[in-house]
Design an enzyme around this catalytic site. Structure first.
Site, PDB file in Angstrom:
ATOM      1  N   ARG A 107      -8.822  -7.505  -8.652  1.00 39.61           N
ATOM      2  CA  ARG A 107      -9.665  -8.680  -8.888  1.00 39.61           C
ATOM      3  C   ARG A 107     -11.085  -8.221  -9.188  1.00 39.61           C
ATOM      4  O   ARG A 107     -11.386  -7.040  -9.070  1.00 39.61           O
ATOM      5  CB  ARG A 107      -9.705  -9.532  -7.609  1.00 39.61           C
ATOM      6  CG  ARG A 107     -10.157  -8.678  -6.424  1.00 39.61           C
ATOM      7  CD  ARG A 107     -10.474  -9.463  -5.172  1.00 39.61           C
ATOM      8  NE  ARG A 107     -10.333  -8.649  -3.989  1.00 39.61           N
ATOM      9  CZ  ARG A 107     -11.213  -7.778  -3.521  1.00 39.61           C
ATOM     10  NH1 ARG A 107     -12.341  -7.587  -4.182  1.00 39.61           N
ATOM     11  NH2 ARG A 107     -10.993  -7.087  -2.428  1.00 39.61           N
ATOM     12  N   HIS A 152     -15.951  -3.137   8.225  1.00 38.94           N
ATOM     13  CA  HIS A 152     -15.296  -3.292   6.931  1.00 38.94           C
ATOM     14  C   HIS A 152     -15.914  -4.380   6.069  1.00 38.94           C
ATOM     15  O   HIS A 152     -15.332  -4.784   5.069  1.00 38.94           O
ATOM     16  CB  HIS A 152     -13.784  -3.507   7.109  1.00 38.94           C
ATOM     17  CG  HIS A 152     -13.179  -2.437   7.964  1.00 38.94           C
ATOM     18  ND1 HIS A 152     -13.263  -1.104   7.630  1.00 38.94           N
ATOM     19  CD2 HIS A 152     -12.540  -2.483   9.160  1.00 38.94           C
ATOM     20  CE1 HIS A 152     -12.684  -0.386   8.573  1.00 38.94           C
ATOM     21  NE2 HIS A 152     -12.242  -1.196   9.511  1.00 38.94           N
ATOM     22  N   GLU A 167      -1.478   8.107   7.643  1.00 40.23           N
ATOM     23  CA  GLU A 167      -2.262   9.037   6.815  1.00 40.23           C
ATOM     24  C   GLU A 167      -3.056   9.948   7.736  1.00 40.23           C
ATOM     25  O   GLU A 167      -3.449   9.532   8.829  1.00 40.23           O
ATOM     26  CB  GLU A 167      -3.294   8.270   5.965  1.00 40.23           C
ATOM     27  CG  GLU A 167      -2.753   7.618   4.730  1.00 40.23           C
ATOM     28  CD  GLU A 167      -3.839   6.862   3.964  1.00 40.23           C
ATOM     29  OE1 GLU A 167      -3.507   6.296   2.926  1.00 40.23           O
ATOM     30  OE2 GLU A 167      -4.997   6.837   4.404  1.00 40.23           O
ATOM     31  N   LYS A 217       0.814  -1.224   0.000  1.00 41.57           N
ATOM     32  CA  LYS A 217       0.000   0.000   0.000  1.00 41.57           C
ATOM     33  C   LYS A 217       0.847   1.272   0.000  1.00 41.57           C
ATOM     34  O   LYS A 217       0.404   2.310  -0.491  1.00 41.57           O
ATOM     35  CB  LYS A 217      -0.941   0.004   1.213  1.00 41.57           C
ATOM     36  CG  LYS A 217      -1.780  -1.260   1.379  1.00 41.57           C
ATOM     37  CD  LYS A 217      -2.647  -1.562   0.169  1.00 41.57           C
ATOM     38  CE  LYS A 217      -3.196  -2.982   0.222  1.00 41.57           C
ATOM     39  NZ  LYS A 217      -3.883  -3.404  -1.008  1.00 41.57           N
TER      40      LYS A 217
HETATM   41  C1  MV4 Z   1      -9.283   5.720   6.221  1.00 46.07           C
HETATM   42  C2  MV4 Z   1     -10.331   6.363   6.918  1.00 46.07           C
HETATM   43  C3  MV4 Z   1     -10.159   7.671   7.250  1.00 46.07           C
HETATM   44  N1  MV4 Z   1      -9.006   8.299   6.956  1.00 46.07           N
HETATM   45  N2  MV4 Z   1      -8.161   6.397   5.942  1.00 46.07           N
HETATM   46  C4  MV4 Z   1     -11.209   1.359   6.085  1.00 46.07           C
HETATM   47  C5  MV4 Z   1     -10.949   0.286   5.090  1.00 46.07           C
HETATM   48  C6  MV4 Z   1      -9.655   0.611   4.470  1.00 46.07           C
HETATM   49  N3  MV4 Z   1      -9.633   0.263   3.075  1.00 46.07           N
HETATM   50  C7  MV4 Z   1      -9.497   2.068   4.671  1.00 46.07           C
HETATM   51  N4  MV4 Z   1     -10.448   2.473   5.661  1.00 46.07           N
HETATM   52  C8  MV4 Z   1     -10.466   3.739   6.110  1.00 46.07           C
HETATM   53  N5  MV4 Z   1      -9.363   4.460   5.835  1.00 46.07           N
HETATM   54  C9  MV4 Z   1      -8.030   7.657   6.315  1.00 46.07           C
HETATM   55  N6  MV4 Z   1      -6.906   8.296   6.039  1.00 46.07           N
HETATM   56  C10 MV4 Z   1     -11.475   5.638   7.195  1.00 46.07           C
HETATM   57  C11 MV4 Z   1     -11.545   4.323   6.810  1.00 46.07           C
HETATM   58  C12 MV4 Z   1     -12.752   3.647   7.184  1.00 46.07           C
HETATM   59  C13 MV4 Z   1     -13.670   3.230   6.244  1.00 46.07           C
HETATM   60  C14 MV4 Z   1     -13.439   3.377   4.893  1.00 46.07           C
HETATM   61  C15 MV4 Z   1     -14.355   2.947   3.965  1.00 46.07           C
HETATM   62  C16 MV4 Z   1     -15.525   2.357   4.402  1.00 46.07           C
HETATM   63  C17 MV4 Z   1     -15.777   2.167   5.732  1.00 46.07           C
HETATM   64  C18 MV4 Z   1     -14.847   2.596   6.673  1.00 46.07           C
HETATM   65  C19 MV4 Z   1     -15.114   2.412   8.022  1.00 46.07           C
HETATM   66  C20 MV4 Z   1     -14.200   2.819   8.936  1.00 46.07           C
HETATM   67  C21 MV4 Z   1     -13.010   3.428   8.521  1.00 46.07           C
END
Ligand code: MV4
Length: 497
Positions: free
Chosen positions: A292, A235, A200, A116
């Site tokens: 995918r 998630h 981040e 990542k």
């Molecule tokens: C984040 C975020 C807020 N800020 N990154 C959760 C899954 C992963 N792919 C990345 N995620 C997140 N990254 C930053 N910099 C909040 C989440 C996140 C989230 C993202 C998408 C859908 C649901 C979520 C639930 C909690 C946190």
């Protein structure tokens, strides 16, 4: 074109791939673990081969057994589905080494997106916006503190080899940073075999919007627009839709072009998904790329009228994309609900076991992608996804009404399912109005808890009133009559199952 495809997966996605192959005139080879002898994908394929005991590590993840079945059956190509081996560069390489066509991206593209931190660097180089943060894994506490001060609290610590939310830590203040860093490293180490983490800035109340891309082996890359995936719990997505209620044609083009630039930058070929966070101001940031086919691909299919699995087959066979970006049109609205064998009234505990009876919805513009049937026993070894219910309508309002109608027809007995929560969400004023965020489910749960508290209070009040009546030596009044006997007659009792 190859003529025989091995499907290295199980459940609804194996069924989905078998269907595309059959329509394309290709022969199909299913594989099954000992727990899946009676699975639907085994029954629908042209032939099926046992690959080992129920644990995935000894069956669906056993690369050499899969390759051996491909060799023995004469399959020339392998479709990995999602999960299992779909994003393992080593599997794509093993297929190539065995002379098999891997129906997915080149190993180098999988690898480039699997890390990542490297993916963030690639995105920056391709002028795709990322959340402010690190461009290399954090070295130590002092390095982490410097980065966090630079981007500003709150920050998120993420596993470099993670994804999908595993091993993430939210840090609201400098004092919490060293502890969170240690916890994140240890979690990343045991989950991914690599303790590298990056930082981040935290985006508050983001939406999760992803772009579907298709790239052929001749340098052509197109996007098929976005999917809104903000309705998630821990998630795990529950509901997805296309388009996003939030996206304008302008935002779609900008995100789509960014996704295509990223795909080109890593030499991507086949179907892929670029995930973005979108903040309350409408700014978008690259999160990660899924190399995918995704669970939620059908909503894109219904709105664009294109079969993503058949596109994957053509691309893997070396054909050129048969259309350009200008040919992509979006029509109407699609919503997908994931029907999981889980008990939403018991913290979404898995609910494996035999499906005693099953009635699936139908009617206009209703699609069910299922991996189960009446009498089938859902094994406890794999994920809980039983089926996906996807509806299309000319607009969102019609699609929501159609999903409510379809869910009301769905009857499953023998195992618990997520259908009641899905019905509840389809009635929720915020969902109906398109006010979605990744915090939606958490808020819903809090509201439910408050309501349950209210119900407990009501019960206490009724009990106190009854006790008062009894003390006064009087009879409590009878409760009001139930539904009319006419309405009841001829109907089986409605069971919650
Ligand atoms: C984040 C975020 C807020 N800020 N990154 C959760 C899954 C992963 N792919 C990345 N995620 C997140 N990254 C930053 N910099 C909040 C989440 C996140 C989230 C993202 C998408 C859908 C649901 C979520 C639930 C909690 C946190």
């Amino acid at each position: 074109m190859f003529t025989k495809v091995l499907i290295a997966n199980r459940g609804e996605i194996a069924v989905r791939v078998i269907r595309a192959c059959r329509e394309a005139g290709l022969r199909t080879v299913a594989v099954f673990s000992e727990a899946d002898r009676d699975a639907l994908h085994v029954r629908l394929a042209d032939e099926a081969h046992a690959i080992g005991p129920p644990p995935a590590a000894e069956s669906y993840l056993a690369m050499d057994r899969l390759i051996e079945v491909a060799r023995r059956s004469g399959a020339e190509a392998v479709h990995p589905g999602y999960g299992f081996l779909s994003e393992r560069p080593a599997f794509a390489e093993a297929c190539a080494a065995a002379g098999l066509t891997f129906i997915g991206p080149p190993p180098a593209a999988i690898r480039a997106m699997g890390d990542k931190v490297a993916a963030r660097r690639t995105a920056i180089a391709a002028q795709v916006p990322v959340v402010p943060g690190t461009e290399s894994p954090v070295r130590d506490d002092a390095d982490a503190a410097r980065v966090a001060e630079r981007v500003g609290y709150p920050v998120m610590i993420k596993a470099a080899m993670g994804g999908g939310g595993k091993g993430m830590r939210l840090v609201r203040a400098a004092a919490e940073l060293p502890g969170a860093l240690r916890a994140a490293r240890s979690e990343a180490g045991s989950a991914f075999g690599d303790a590298s983490v990056y930082i981040e800035r935290y985006v508050e109340e983001p939406r999760h919007i992803e772009i579907q891309v298709l790239a052929d082996g001749h340098g052509n890359v197109v996007h098929l627009g976005e999917r809104e995936c903000s309705i998630q719990r821990r998630h795990q997505k529950l509901i997805e839709e296309c388009p996003s209620p939030f996206a304008t044609p302008e935002l779609r083009s900008r995100m789509g072009e960014a996704a295509c630039r990223l795909a080109s930058a890593v030499g991507y070929v086949n179907a892929g998904t670029v995930e973005f966070l979108v903040d309350t101001e409408g700014r978008f940031y690259f999160l990660e790329m899924n190399t995918r086919l995704q669970v939620e691909h059908p909503v894109t299919e219904l709105v664009t009228g294109r079969d993503l699995v058949k596109e994957q087959l053509r691309i893997a066979a070396g054909e050129k994309l048969g259309f350009s970006q200008d040919d992509v049109r979006w029509s109407g609205w699609a919503i997908e609900c994931r029907i999981n064998a889980e008990d939403p009234f018991a913290g979404f505990l898995p609910s494996p076991g035999q499906i005693r009876s099953l009635r699936s919805p139908g009617g206009p513009s209703v699609r069910e992608d299922s991996g189960v049937y009446a009498g089938y026993t859902i094994p406890r070894y794999y994920d809980t996804l039983m089926a996906k219910l996807i509806v299309w309508g000319p607009d969102r309002e019609t699609a929501v009404a159609r999903m409510r109608r379809a869910l009301s027809e769905y009857h499953v007995a023998g195992v618990r399912t997520t259908i009641p929560v899905l019905e509840h969400i389809m009635e929720h004023p915020d969902f109906v109005a398109g006010r979605l965020s990744t915090a939606f489910i958490d808020r819903l749960m809090l509201a439910e808890r408050a309501e349950a508290g209210g119900a407990r209070r009501s019960v206490a009040i009724i009990a106190a009133a009854l006790a008062a009546y009894e003390q006064a030596g009087r009879r409590a009044p009878l409760p009001s009559a139930g539904p009319s006997p006419w309405a009841q007659s001829g109907r089986p009792a409605r069971r919650r199952s």
